[in-house]
Design a protein around this motif. Sequence first.
Motif, PDB file in Angstrom:
ATOM      1  N   GLU A  73       0.847  -1.189   0.000  1.00  0.00           N
ATOM      2  CA  GLU A  73       0.000   0.000   0.000  1.00  0.00           C
ATOM      3  C   GLU A  73       0.886   1.243   0.000  1.00  0.00           C
ATOM      4  O   GLU A  73       2.113   1.154   0.058  1.00  0.00           O
ATOM      5  N   GLU A  74       0.243   2.397  -0.045  1.00  0.00           N
ATOM      6  CA  GLU A  74       0.941   3.671  -0.014  1.00  0.00           C
ATOM      7  C   GLU A  74       0.328   4.538   1.070  1.00  0.00           C
ATOM      8  O   GLU A  74      -0.900   4.649   1.175  1.00  0.00           O
ATOM      9  N   ILE A  75       1.191   5.122   1.914  1.00  0.00           N
ATOM     10  CA  ILE A  75       0.698   5.909   3.052  1.00  0.00           C
ATOM     11  C   ILE A  75       1.325   7.297   3.011  1.00  0.00           C
ATOM     12  O   ILE A  75       2.330   7.532   2.334  1.00  0.00           O
ATOM     13  N   ASP A  76       0.696   8.211   3.766  1.00  0.00           N
ATOM     14  CA  ASP A  76       1.232   9.556   3.910  1.00  0.00           C
ATOM     15  C   ASP A  76       2.293   9.554   4.999  1.00  0.00           C
ATOM     16  O   ASP A  76       2.091   9.014   6.094  1.00  0.00           O
ATOM     17  N   LEU A  77       3.424  10.179   4.719  1.00  0.00           N
ATOM     18  CA  LEU A  77       4.510  10.243   5.684  1.00  0.00           C
ATOM     19  C   LEU A  77       4.340  11.454   6.588  1.00  0.00           C
ATOM     20  O   LEU A  77       3.790  12.476   6.181  1.00  0.00           O
ATOM     21  N   PRO A  78       4.810  11.366   7.829  1.00  0.00           N
ATOM     22  CA  PRO A  78       4.750  12.534   8.723  1.00  0.00           C
ATOM     23  C   PRO A  78       5.563  13.698   8.169  1.00  0.00           C
ATOM     24  O   PRO A  78       6.480  13.522   7.354  1.00  0.00           O
ATOM     25  N   ALA A  79       5.246  14.884   8.637  1.00  0.00           N
ATOM     26  CA  ALA A  79       5.906  16.090   8.141  1.00  0.00           C
ATOM     27  C   ALA A  79       7.376  16.145   8.540  1.00  0.00           C
ATOM     28  O   ALA A  79       8.135  16.925   7.955  1.00  0.00           O
ATOM     29  N   VAL A  80       7.793  15.317   9.499  1.00  0.00           N
ATOM     30  CA  VAL A  80       9.183  15.356   9.960  1.00  0.00           C
ATOM     31  C   VAL A  80      10.151  14.941   8.852  1.00  0.00           C
ATOM     32  O   VAL A  80      11.306  15.372   8.836  1.00  0.00           O
ATOM     33  N   ALA A 109      28.115   8.068  13.954  1.00  0.00           N
ATOM     34  CA  ALA A 109      28.997   8.849  14.820  1.00  0.00           C
ATOM     35  C   ALA A 109      28.808  10.344  14.597  1.00  0.00           C
ATOM     36  O   ALA A 109      29.765  11.105  14.492  1.00  0.00           O
ATOM     37  N   GLY A 110      27.539  10.759  14.504  1.00  0.00           N
ATOM     38  CA  GLY A 110      27.239  12.171  14.330  1.00  0.00           C
ATOM     39  C   GLY A 110      27.068  12.607  12.895  1.00  0.00           C
ATOM     40  O   GLY A 110      26.673  13.758  12.652  1.00  0.00           O
ATOM     41  N   MET A 111      27.338  11.734  11.928  1.00  0.00           N
ATOM     42  CA  MET A 111      27.167  12.080  10.513  1.00  0.00           C
ATOM     43  C   MET A 111      25.846  11.489  10.015  1.00  0.00           C
ATOM     44  O   MET A 111      25.620  10.277  10.127  1.00  0.00           O
ATOM     45  N   PRO A 112      24.945  12.308   9.481  1.00  0.00           N
ATOM     46  CA  PRO A 112      23.621  11.818   9.066  1.00  0.00           C
ATOM     47  C   PRO A 112      23.705  10.930   7.842  1.00  0.00           C
ATOM     48  O   PRO A 112      24.609  11.040   7.021  1.00  0.00           O
ATOM     49  N   GLY A 113      22.739  10.013   7.737  1.00  0.00           N
ATOM     50  CA  GLY A 113      22.665   9.160   6.553  1.00  0.00           C
ATOM     51  C   GLY A 113      22.627   7.680   6.865  1.00  0.00           C
ATOM     52  O   GLY A 113      23.044   6.879   6.022  1.00  0.00           O
ATOM     53  N   ARG A 114      22.124   7.285   8.025  1.00  0.00           N
ATOM     54  CA  ARG A 114      22.037   5.858   8.314  1.00  0.00           C
ATOM     55  C   ARG A 114      20.812   5.258   7.638  1.00  0.00           C
ATOM     56  O   ARG A 114      19.754   5.896   7.554  1.00  0.00           O
ATOM     57  N   LEU A 115      20.964   4.040   7.180  1.00  0.00           N
ATOM     58  CA  LEU A 115      19.853   3.331   6.547  1.00  0.00           C
ATOM     59  C   LEU A 115      18.869   2.874   7.622  1.00  0.00           C
ATOM     60  O   LEU A 115      19.223   2.102   8.513  1.00  0.00           O
ATOM     61  N   VAL A 116      17.638   3.344   7.544  1.00  0.00           N
ATOM     62  CA  VAL A 116      16.607   3.047   8.536  1.00  0.00           C
ATOM     63  C   VAL A 116      15.471   2.301   7.859  1.00  0.00           C
ATOM     64  O   VAL A 116      14.985   2.713   6.806  1.00  0.00           O
ATOM     65  N   ILE A 117      15.068   1.195   8.477  1.00  0.00           N
ATOM     66  CA  ILE A 117      13.914   0.417   8.018  1.00  0.00           C
ATOM     67  C   ILE A 117      12.797   0.636   9.029  1.00  0.00           C
ATOM     68  O   ILE A 117      12.928   0.278  10.199  1.00  0.00           O
ATOM     69  N   TRP A 118      11.712   1.252   8.584  1.00  0.00           N
ATOM     70  CA  TRP A 118      10.600   1.575   9.461  1.00  0.00           C
ATOM     71  C   TRP A 118       9.499   0.529   9.308  1.00  0.00           C
ATOM     72  O   TRP A 118       9.259   0.021   8.207  1.00  0.00           O
ATOM     73  N   THR A 119       8.834   0.228  10.396  1.00  0.00           N
ATOM     74  CA  THR A 119       7.604  -0.547  10.292  1.00  0.00           C
ATOM     75  C   THR A 119       6.434   0.431  10.173  1.00  0.00           C
ATOM     76  O   THR A 119       6.557   1.612  10.537  1.00  0.00           O
ATOM     77  N   LYS A 120       5.334  -0.062   9.688  1.00  0.00           N
ATOM     78  CA  LYS A 120       4.168   0.819   9.508  1.00  0.00           C
ATOM     79  C   LYS A 120       3.703   1.374  10.857  1.00  0.00           C
ATOM     80  O   LYS A 120       3.325   2.546  10.968  1.00  0.00           O
ATOM     81  N   GLY A 121       3.763   0.543  11.909  1.00  0.00           N
ATOM     82  CA  GLY A 121       3.378   1.016  13.240  1.00  0.00           C
ATOM     83  C   GLY A 121       4.304   2.079  13.773  1.00  0.00           C
ATOM     84  O   GLY A 121       3.874   2.995  14.482  1.00  0.00           O
ATOM     85  N   ALA A 122       5.590   1.978  13.418  1.00  0.00           N
ATOM     86  CA  ALA A 122       6.545   2.994  13.864  1.00  0.00           C
ATOM     87  C   ALA A 122       6.286   4.329  13.181  1.00  0.00           C
ATOM     88  O   ALA A 122       6.412   5.395  13.802  1.00  0.00           O
ATOM     89  N   ILE A 123       5.917   4.291  11.901  1.00  0.00           N
ATOM     90  CA  ILE A 123       5.599   5.529  11.184  1.00  0.00           C
ATOM     91  C   ILE A 123       4.374   6.192  11.789  1.00  0.00           C
ATOM     92  O   ILE A 123       4.328   7.415  11.990  1.00  0.00           O
ATOM     93  N   GLU A 124       3.370   5.377  12.142  1.00  0.00           N
ATOM     94  CA  GLU A 124       2.159   5.929  12.744  1.00  0.00           C
ATOM     95  C   GLU A 124       2.416   6.459  14.150  1.00  0.00           C
ATOM     96  O   GLU A 124       1.748   7.385  14.601  1.00  0.00           O
ATOM     97  N   GLY A 125       3.384   5.868  14.849  1.00  0.00           N
ATOM     98  CA  GLY A 125       3.701   6.306  16.202  1.00  0.00           C
ATOM     99  C   GLY A 125       4.784   7.347  16.275  1.00  0.00           C
ATOM    100  O   GLY A 125       5.245   7.697  17.362  1.00  0.00           O
ATOM    101  N   LEU A 126       5.205   7.869  15.118  1.00  0.00           N
ATOM    102  CA  LEU A 126       6.271   8.862  15.074  1.00  0.00           C
ATOM    103  C   LEU A 126       5.663  10.231  15.349  1.00  0.00           C
ATOM    104  O   LEU A 126       5.113  10.884  14.455  1.00  0.00           O
ATOM    105  N   LYS A 127       5.760  10.647  16.598  1.00  0.00           N
ATOM    106  CA  LYS A 127       5.174  11.929  16.996  1.00  0.00           C
ATOM    107  C   LYS A 127       6.279  12.823  17.549  1.00  0.00           C
ATOM    108  O   LYS A 127       6.659  12.740  18.713  1.00  0.00           O
ATOM    109  N   ILE A 128       6.840  13.644  16.699  1.00  0.00           N
ATOM    110  CA  ILE A 128       7.927  14.549  17.088  1.00  0.00           C
ATOM    111  C   ILE A 128       7.564  15.976  16.676  1.00  0.00           C
ATOM    112  O   ILE A 128       7.181  16.188  15.544  1.00  0.00           O
TER     113      ILE A 128
END
Length: 262
Positions: A14-21, A243-262
């Motif tokens: 499926e396709e979902i809307d990503l948080p504004a973060v 080590a402080g440099m951005p760009g790590r490969l992150v695998i998100w679960t759908k529940g984690a995306i929905e629970g991402l409240k920042i």
Amino acid sequence: MKGQVLGLDGTKKEEIDLPAVFESSVNKPLIMKAFIAEQSRGFQLKYTDPMAGKRKVVYLTKQRRVYRTVYGGGRTRTPKKITYRLGRQFVYIGAFAPNTVGGREAHPPTPNKVIVKDINSKERAAALKSAIAASSKKELVSSFHRIGDLQLPVIVEDQINDISKTKELLSVLNKIGLSDEINRVKQRKIRAGKGKMRGRKHRKKVGPLIVTSDDKSLAKSARNLNVQVINVKNLSVRALSHAGMPGRLVIWTKGAIEGLKI
């Protein structure tokens, strides 16, 4: 922004809307500052025992005709301890002072040294948003990881939380398209220097990070793959960066995306 959710077989579900973060700007100096602040809280204080070199009786007097006096002996004012005596004739040896054998240090490190770096709460929140947004930038992630034509951010359905065996998780990662990345993180080198004798003989590469809302069984299955699993509630700049440099490969679960409240 839109994100596609992949199934355990690697197909699009499926396709979902990503948080504004995920649309936040990437501020590299701010991410490094937050990383150093988080890392400094794990530093260990290095100082000596406050009584080191002071556990000696060195009481002496300069008065005349007094017991245990050093008057008239031509001795220095350095504190001394008694090694033995013959009547009222004492044999001394220097002690306690920094210029004596076994004495205290002149200026030892103290336990009240401040080694924790502080950061404002708003800066920390902004750095976390920036690190999350950096995980969806292909030019940053591809500089550290082998992702091929993989679309970022990588989102997987919540059924991945039920995986409890390493071979099952390995099969899912290969189907998603991370076979080259898994082969990369398998490589390890022998550390140069004395670190080999201190419990860290091998140097490992930083692998992918799986962010989930339930990491109980998934963490055990990823342990031997050099893949880190973290709960979305415990997200930090230290986990989302190299080590402080951005760009790590992150695998998100759908529940984690929905629970991402920042």
